[in-house]
Structure formats: structure tokens, C-alpha cells
Design a protein around this motif. Structure first.
Motif, short mmCIF file in Angstrom:
data_model
loop_
_atom_site.label_atom_id
_atom_site.label_comp_id
_atom_site.label_asym_id
_atom_site.label_seq_id
_atom_site.Cartn_x
_atom_site.Cartn_y
_atom_site.Cartn_z
N PRO A 21 78.73 -28.91 23.56
CA PRO A 21 77.73 -28.20 22.75
C PRO A 21 78.25 -26.92 22.13
O PRO A 21 77.84 -26.55 21.04
N ILE A 22 79.17 -26.25 22.84
CA ILE A 22 79.70 -25.00 22.30
C ILE A 22 80.40 -25.24 20.97
O ILE A 22 80.27 -24.46 20.02
N LEU A 23 81.14 -26.34 20.85
CA LEU A 23 81.85 -26.63 19.61
C LEU A 23 80.88 -26.90 18.46
O LEU A 23 81.12 -26.50 17.32
N ALA A 24 79.79 -27.59 18.77
CA ALA A 24 78.79 -27.87 17.73
C ALA A 24 78.17 -26.57 17.23
O ALA A 24 77.97 -26.39 16.01
N VAL A 25 77.88 -25.67 18.16
CA VAL A 25 77.28 -24.39 17.76
C VAL A 25 78.28 -23.53 17.01
O VAL A 25 77.94 -22.87 16.02
N ILE A 26 79.55 -23.54 17.46
CA ILE A 26 80.58 -22.80 16.73
C ILE A 26 80.69 -23.32 15.30
O ILE A 26 80.87 -22.55 14.35
N ALA A 27 80.56 -24.63 15.13
CA ALA A 27 80.65 -25.23 13.80
C ALA A 27 79.56 -24.69 12.87
O ALA A 27 79.84 -24.28 11.73
N ILE A 135 70.13 -26.00 15.85
CA ILE A 135 71.19 -26.57 16.68
C ILE A 135 71.36 -25.74 17.95
O ILE A 135 71.63 -26.28 19.03
N ILE A 136 71.21 -24.43 17.85
CA ILE A 136 71.30 -23.58 19.03
C ILE A 136 70.27 -24.00 20.07
O ILE A 136 70.58 -24.17 21.26
N PHE A 137 69.03 -24.20 19.64
CA PHE A 137 67.96 -24.52 20.59
C PHE A 137 68.05 -25.97 21.09
O PHE A 137 67.68 -26.26 22.22
N ARG A 138 68.53 -26.86 20.23
CA ARG A 138 68.59 -28.27 20.61
C ARG A 138 69.75 -28.57 21.55
O ARG A 138 69.66 -29.46 22.40
N ASN A 139 70.86 -27.84 21.39
CA ASN A 139 72.09 -28.26 22.04
C ASN A 139 72.72 -27.26 23.00
O ASN A 139 73.75 -27.57 23.60
N LEU A 140 72.17 -26.06 23.12
CA LEU A 140 72.76 -25.07 24.02
C LEU A 140 71.84 -24.78 25.20
O LEU A 140 70.62 -24.78 25.04
N PRO A 141 72.41 -24.49 26.37
CA PRO A 141 71.59 -24.03 27.50
C PRO A 141 70.91 -22.71 27.14
O PRO A 141 71.43 -21.92 26.34
N ILE A 142 69.76 -22.47 27.75
CA ILE A 142 68.98 -21.28 27.42
C ILE A 142 69.78 -19.99 27.61
O ILE A 142 69.63 -19.04 26.85
N LYS A 143 70.64 -19.97 28.63
CA LYS A 143 71.38 -18.74 28.92
C LYS A 143 72.28 -18.31 27.77
O LYS A 143 72.69 -17.14 27.69
N TRP A 144 72.62 -19.24 26.86
CA TRP A 144 73.49 -18.91 25.72
C TRP A 144 72.70 -18.62 24.46
O TRP A 144 73.29 -18.27 23.43
N TRP A 145 71.40 -18.78 24.48
CA TRP A 145 70.61 -18.61 23.26
C TRP A 145 70.76 -17.21 22.65
O TRP A 145 70.98 -17.07 21.45
N LEU A 146 70.61 -16.19 23.49
CA LEU A 146 70.61 -14.83 22.96
C LEU A 146 71.94 -14.48 22.31
O LEU A 146 71.98 -13.86 21.24
N VAL A 147 73.05 -14.88 22.94
CA VAL A 147 74.37 -14.60 22.37
C VAL A 147 74.53 -15.31 21.03
O VAL A 147 74.99 -14.71 20.05
N ALA A 148 74.14 -16.59 20.98
CA ALA A 148 74.29 -17.35 19.74
C ALA A 148 73.40 -16.79 18.62
O ALA A 148 73.83 -16.67 17.47
N ILE A 149 72.17 -16.42 18.97
CA ILE A 149 71.27 -15.83 17.96
C ILE A 149 71.83 -14.49 17.49
O ILE A 149 71.75 -14.15 16.31
N GLY A 150 72.42 -13.73 18.42
CA GLY A 150 73.02 -12.46 18.04
C GLY A 150 74.15 -12.62 17.04
O GLY A 150 74.24 -11.88 16.06
N ILE A 151 75.00 -13.60 17.27
CA ILE A 151 76.08 -13.87 16.32
C ILE A 151 75.52 -14.32 14.98
O ILE A 151 75.99 -13.91 13.91
N TYR A 152 74.48 -15.16 15.05
CA TYR A 152 73.82 -15.62 13.82
C TYR A 152 73.28 -14.44 13.01
O TYR A 152 73.42 -14.40 11.78
N ALA A 153 72.67 -13.47 13.69
CA ALA A 153 72.11 -12.31 13.00
C ALA A 153 73.21 -11.36 12.53
O ALA A 153 73.15 -10.79 11.44
#
Length: 531
Positions: A21-27, A135-153
Motif C-alpha cells: 500500500p505504501i507504494l500505491a500511496v507514494i505513486a 487512495i490514502i483512505f482506501r489502502n493505508l492503515p489509519i495510523k498513516w493517514w495523518l502523515v499522508a494527508i500532511g504530505i498531500y497538503a
């Protein structure tokens, strides 16, 4: 606490587990960052592109509108398309096509062909950003949501400030073609990450059979036409142009038709009832105000250094890179730490206050200001960029219904793209009108002070006498006219900084009206959120 209202319209988003899932989110994060940087570089490097493609000013302006308008057309529907067709189908092969087009465009010299390829390029680019949050919400564990959203912002502020340095490097060092060719490299990498990290999801035939194609076409076409009217309005004199009137009126009618369609169709794609929440409404307004106040960073500083200080992007890029991009990277962990422990409204208040302070510094500018004078202002703007957008996104998500993510994503994209264009159009018009007003007022003072003007012209004529007596007076008058125009521009930019200050204060007032979000993964433990 009031009972949460269940929204009964719109497709339900159901995710599928992935092996990596990390690779999909990185993409998707890579793709969304590329989209922002690409759009920023195109706007900054447009003058160089006009020269490279041998375009007139009008042709270059419409090329820019086509590049962004096509993104806006497709963006609201991407989350729904990814739900139905899967991430691989939406991003995999289109990324390869995008890479090929990016390689070809620099070799094109026929304008209709260039315009067509630019539209296709924009359509494909427009698919990269909207899919990210889903994709963040569908494919990442909840604990990674905030970090991924932060990078997105964070990518928004990063691209706005990194773009000038990158344009300067490409144009000055290795060639303007890399404004396109860099996309090819990133797109191929993104395609590889998608195929490795995302599963091959089966076609969601149930949603496809009930697809609201009419609603998607109406919304996409409507906002694209409104955008084109806003983008060209300042150049074509707004309502004085039949083209602008047709674009704005036609776009407005299509948007009205969209809302009527969503109210009567059996399976609406993005019914407006997904927004029936006080906090969501205020969050969307906050996004618009953030866009307006952040123009002090993305537009006013680089444009002042370009138009008044007469500096090129490679000369201004270092300022934004060193004093905005790098501080944002350093402040990012702190923003995550604060959002894990504090109410996001507090963090948003910090960001908007920093933008307000930066705008106040901007009201003190003079024609002598150079990049070093903007350092304190840009540092404050880096704080604003880091601490503003992410808490707004968290507030909106914390108050939304996650089972209607695709419908909600459509409206988020409207505010993200539409708000930016409203801000840019408003600022461009504001600067033009205020410059004309100040030029008229300064001209009256010049006329009234006839003795001082005569004395200045005599000094200037003496200075230019080496060019010949016949040329001395015209050169003197031209110099005086240039001084008046320069000072009119400075005063217009001061007014523009005041406008961004008002937007920041309005944002603080809106923040005060937002109530505490319900407990969930986007609220800190003290508020009953994540554990």
C-alpha cells in the motif's frame, strides 16, 4: 451530540487491500505533486514557452487556459472513476500516455496540434491529484493517514515556492524542453509504483450501470467554462468582451443544470446534500480564504520582484527555495505533532495568523525592496503554508461521511481548483485597477507640481544631453513616466497585500465559527479521537 445524518445518495466507496500500500500511496502523492509543480512552472515559464513555440501573446494565453481548464474538467469525476475502474486503470496506462505526450510536445510547432496535445496533457494531469485522498483512505492503515494527508497538503506550498527555482534552472541551464520532459520521467516512475503497489481491482459493474454521466459532464464542463472566463477575463476586459460573457453565462447555466440533474436523477453522483454540515460549509469557505491569503506568497512576492525589481525566475527562486521551501520541510514534523495533540482549529489559527503578519509586512514595501528584504515575510509565509491547509482538510474530513467519499471529493476539487482561479482572477484585476487608479492620482500630483517637475526634467535633460539635444527631452519625459508607473505598481501591490491581510482575518473569523469536530481518526485523543 446531534445525531449524524446519513446521506442516502451517491456511490459508496469500498476499498481493496493491496500488497504494497505504501507504494500505491507514494505513486499518487508523486502524481499530485507533479501536477502542482507542472501547473506552477507553466504559469511562470509561459513567456519562455511563447518564445520557444513562436506564439503570439493571445495564443500563449489560450494555451495556458487550455492546460488548466482540461484539468478542471476531469478533476471532480476522478475519485468516482477510480472507485469504479480501479487505480491501475485510471493511473497506470494513462501515466504512460502522459509520458509520451510530454516527450512529444517540445517538438511541435503547429499551433492547433500543440493546443490539442496540451488539452490531452491537461486531462491526464488532472487525474493525478483528486485520487490521492481516496487512495490514502482506501489502502493505508489509519495510523498513516495523518502523515499522508500532511504530505498531500504540504505539496501545495512546496510546488508554489519550488516552481520559480526549477523554471530558472531549466531555462537558464539545461533547456526549456525539460519543463515537459521532467513529467515523462516522473510519470513512468509513477506508473511502475502503481502496478507494483496497487491491486488489479474488478470492475464495479453496479456503480457503472447506475453512472450519472450527465451530472459529471455538466459539472466538469460548467466549471471549466467558468474557469476559462475567469482566466481570460482580466486580459479581455471582463464583461466588455462577448467571449467572456458567453463563457461565464454558459458555465453558470451548466452548473445550474447540474444541480437540477442531481436533484431529479435516480442515482445522483454528487448530490449537494453531502455538504449539509455547518463545519463542512465553513471548511470550504476556509479553503477559499486560505487560497486568497496565500496569494501573498504564491503571487505577490514573485510578481513584485519580476515586475518592479525586474528580476527573472532564476534570480527570485533562491529566495523562495531557501526561506520558504526548506522551513516548510523542517516545520512539517512539528505540524504533525501539533495535530496529533491539539484541536486542528488551533493549528489553523497559527497558520492564518502567520499569513496575516506576512501581509502586514508586505504593506511596507518600496521600489527599493529586493529579495533580501522579503526574507522575514517569506519565513512567515512558510509557517502559514505549513499550518493552514492541512488542518482545514482534517476539519472537512472529520465532519464528512466517509461512505460518500467520491461525492465529497468532487466538491473538494471544485473548491481547490475553483478557489485558486477565483483568487488569481480577483488579484489580477485588483492589481490592474489599483495601478490605474494610483497612476491617475500620481499623474494629477505631477501636473500640479509644475515647478518641481520642470526642475526634475531640466536635471534629466542635462543627464541625457550626451545623446543629443533632440533626444534629451523625450528621454527625460520617458524616465518621469517610468517613475510614475513604477510607484503606481508599488502602491497597487501594497493594496494587494492589504487584501490578503483581510482574507487572513476573515479566515480567522470563520475558524472561530467552526465547532469541535466529532470523535474520529482526525481528532486528537483529548477530543475522543484516535487512540
Amino acid at each position: 451530540m446531534a445525531e449524524t445524518r446519513i446521506i442516502a445518495s451517491g456511490p459508496v466507496s469500498v476499498g481493496t487491500a493491496v500488497h504494497y500500500p505504501i507504494l500505491a500511496v507514494i505513486a499518487v502523492l508523486l502524481g499530485s505533486s507533479m501536477a502542482n509543480i507542472d501547473s506552477r512552472m507553466f504559469s511562470i515559464g509561459l513567456a519562455d514557452l511563447r518564445g520557444a513555440f513562436s506564439l503570439s501573446f493571445d495564443e500563449g494565453a489560450w494555451l495556458s487556459t487550455a492546460a488548466t481548464g482540461s484539468q478542471i474538467f476531469i478533476a471532480p469525476a476522478v475519485a468516482w472513476l477510480a472507485t469504479v475502474f480501479g487505480l491501475r486503470r485510471i493511473l497506470g496506462l494513462p501515466s504512460i500516455v502522459f509520458a509520451v505526450i510530454s516527450l512529444i510536445i517540445p517538438f511541435v510547432r503547429d499551433y492547433p496540434t500543440l493546443l490539442t496535445l496540451t488539452v490531452i496533457h491537461g486531462l491526464l494531469l488532472g487525474t493525478f491529484v483528486p485520487a490521492t485522498l481516496m487512495i490514502i483512505f482506501r489502502n493505508l492503515p489509519i495510523k498513516w493517514w495523518l502523515v499522508a494527508i500532511g504530505i498531500y497538503a504540504l505539496r501545495v506550498g512546496f510546488s508554489l515556492n519550488f516552481g520559480p527555482a526549477l523554471v530558472g534552472f531549466y531555462v537558464d541551464r539545461i533547456g526549456w524542453e525539460w519543463l515537459y520532459w521532467q513529467d515523462a520521467i516522473v510519470a513512468v516512475l509513477m506508473a511502475g509504483l502503481v502496478y507494483i503497489g496497487a491491486p488489479w481491482e474488478p470492475l464495479n459493474r453496479k456503480l457503472l450501470e447506475t453512472a450519472d454521466w450527465g451530472g459529471m459532464l455538466l459539472l466538469g464542463s460548467g466549471i471549466a467554462m467558468v474557469y476559462a472566463g475567469l482566466d481570460q477575463g482580466n486580459r479581455l476586459d471582463w464583461l466588455g468582451s462577448g467571449t467572456i460573457v458567453a463563457l461565464l453565462a454558459g458555465g453558470a447555466l451548466l452548473l445550474v443544470a447540474f444541480f437540477i440533474n442531481e436533484a431529479v436523477v435516480r442515482d445522483p453522483w454528487a448530490h449537494a446534500n453531502v455538504l449539509l454540515s455547518r463545519n463542512i460549509g465553513f471548511a470550504l469557505v476556509a479553503i477559499l480564504l486560505y487560497t486568497l491569503t496565500s496569494l501573498s506568497n504564491s503571487s505577490l512576492v514573485p510578481n513584485f520582484l519580476s515586475s518592479v525589481a525586474q528580476l527573472r525566475p532564476e534570480q527570485t527562486g533562491r529566495l523562495l527555495l531557501m526561506y520558504c521551501v526548506l522551513p516548510m520541510v523542517l516545520l512539517f514534523p512539528l505540524s504533525l505533532w501539533l495535530l496529533r495533540r491539539l484541536d486542528p482549529r488551533i493549528v489553523l489559527t497559527i497558520g492564518l495568523t502567520a499569513f496575516a503578519a506576512a501581509a502586514l509586512l508586505g504593506t511596507q514595501i518600496t521600489h527599493d525592496w529586493r529579495p533580501v528584504d522579503f526574507v522575514p515575510m517569506v519565513l512567515l509565509q512558510s509557517v502559514g503554508q505549513t499550518f493552514s491547509l492541512m488542518p482545514i482538510i482534517l476539519i472537512a474530513l472529520a465532519n464528512s461521511d466517509p461512505t460518500r467519499a467520491t461525492a465529497f471529493a468532487a466538491y473538494i476539487q471544485i473548491m481547490r481548483l475553483g478557489g485558486a482561479e477565483i483568487g488569481i482572477a480577483l488579484m489580477g484585476t485588483w492589481l490592474r485597477v489599483r495601478e490605474q487608479m494610483h497612476s491617475n492620482l500620481l499623474g494629477q500630483h505631477v501636473t500640479d507640481a509644475s515647478a518641481q517637475v520642470a526642475h526634475l526634467l531640466a536635471k534629466l535633460s542635462a543627464h541625457f544631453s550626451s545623446f543629443g539635444l533632440g533626444a534629451a527631452l523625450p528621454r527625460s519625459l520617458g524616465t518621469l513616466s517610468g517613475i510614475v508607473q513604477r510607484e503606481s505598481n508599488v502602491l497597487a501591490y501594497i493594496d494587494a497585500f492589504w487584501l490578503t491581510f483581510v482574507a487572513a482575518v476573515a479566515g480567522l473569523l470563520i475558524t472561530a465559527l467552526i465547532t469541535r469536530p466529532p470523535p474520529g481518526p482526525f481528532t486528537p485523543p483529548a477530543s475522543g479521537g484516535r487512540k
